[in-house]
Design an enzyme around this catalytic site. Sequence first.
Site, PDB file in Angstrom:
ATOM      1  N   CYS A  72       0.830  -1.049   0.033  1.00  0.00           N
ATOM      2  CA  CYS A  72      -0.033  -0.171  -0.047  1.00  0.00           C
ATOM      3  C   CYS A  72       0.763   0.863   0.059  1.00  0.00           C
ATOM      4  O   CYS A  72       1.752   1.397   0.840  1.00  0.00           O
ATOM      5  CB  CYS A  72      -1.011   0.055   1.107  1.00  0.00           C
ATOM      6  N   CYS A  99      -0.914   3.368  -6.567  1.00  0.00           N
ATOM      7  CA  CYS A  99      -1.658   2.876  -5.490  1.00  0.00           C
ATOM      8  C   CYS A  99      -2.039   1.484  -6.089  1.00  0.00           C
ATOM      9  O   CYS A  99      -2.260   1.228  -7.473  1.00  0.00           O
ATOM     10  CB  CYS A  99      -3.065   3.779  -5.613  1.00  0.00           C
TER      11      CYS A  99
HETATM   12  N1  DGL Z   1      -3.934   0.738  -1.928  1.00  0.00           N
HETATM   13  C1  DGL Z   1      -3.589   1.551  -1.381  1.00  0.00           C
HETATM   14  C2  DGL Z   1      -2.081   2.128  -1.973  1.00  0.00           C
HETATM   15  O1  DGL Z   1      -1.507   1.582  -2.566  1.00  0.00           O
HETATM   16  C3  DGL Z   1      -4.336   2.498  -0.609  1.00  0.00           C
HETATM   17  C4  DGL Z   1      -6.042   2.734  -1.137  1.00  0.00           C
HETATM   18  C5  DGL Z   1      -6.541   3.514  -0.141  1.00  0.00           C
HETATM   19  O2  DGL Z   1      -7.148   2.739   0.667  1.00  0.00           O
HETATM   20  O3  DGL Z   1      -6.918   4.549  -0.326  1.00  0.00           O
HETATM   21  O4  DGL Z   1      -1.932   3.440  -1.914  1.00  0.00           O
END
Ligand code: DGL
Length: 262
Positions: free
Chosen positions: A71, A181
């Site tokens: 993430c 993301c």
């Molecule tokens: N999948 C996450 C990232 O790579 C975050 C998504 C979220 O919860 O806003 O930033």
Amino acid sequence: MRIALFDSGLGGLTVLGHARRALPDEEFLFFADRDHVPYGTKTVDEVRGFVRDAFRFLVEEERAEAVVIACNTATSVSADEMRRRYDIPIIGMEPAVKKALDADRTRRVLVTGTPITVRGEKLHRLIDTYDANHLVDLLPLPRLVEFAENQEFVSPHVEEYLRTALAPFDFAQYSAIVLGCTHFNFFKDTMRSLMPETMTFADGNDGTVEELARRAGLTTQPEGERTAHCTFFRSGRRVVGAQELARIESFISRAERMELIN
Ligand code: DGL
């Protein structure tokens, strides 16, 4: 080795696939903090609290010996704190700015992410370090996280959202779009249909798995049929229901299909 992958939601599954194929003999735990997703539109302090709780669970209760923060948002605000707190390999994810700029030194690069990542000091430092020619533009795409969590991957709403968000950019001047993301990888088919062939995708997914292997002292295998075992958690609860496991499987197969789109 017991390796945890952690994300706010199911976006991290786009990293898990590589990890399970490249390290088929390890044991994986996948933690999706679906009680608190999305992270990217919340405050930094809130996200730091969620990440602390997730690490406490994974490292102190589940005895993970390495953690991949799959993430970008959580990495941006919490990776340094978690590294101070736990003496195990902790691998974070950052938008693949350097990779995209290294591949083409003249055309522009569009870096996408969540609002926290796009505003974050970490990303701005990365851009200051590598973007000497000022080729990077930034674009937050928070609604893609919601669409993904609702399993809405291809729809008129998704297409309209992306078309509107991407409209201000003259893609003839761009070499790449950085998927900053992990949820965004689920939308490569719609993005592809809105971008010229001359533009490529850049993400940090393979690089993160290489970094995991290096930091954990493991050797990656050429990716084949064999995949490592994985236990899934929704926030602090183990996922056992057939329906929820089937839902996760369908995200995994979509992630695999999206890997084929360049
Ligand atoms: N999948 C996450 C990232 O790579 C975050 C998504 C979220 O919860 O806003 O930033």
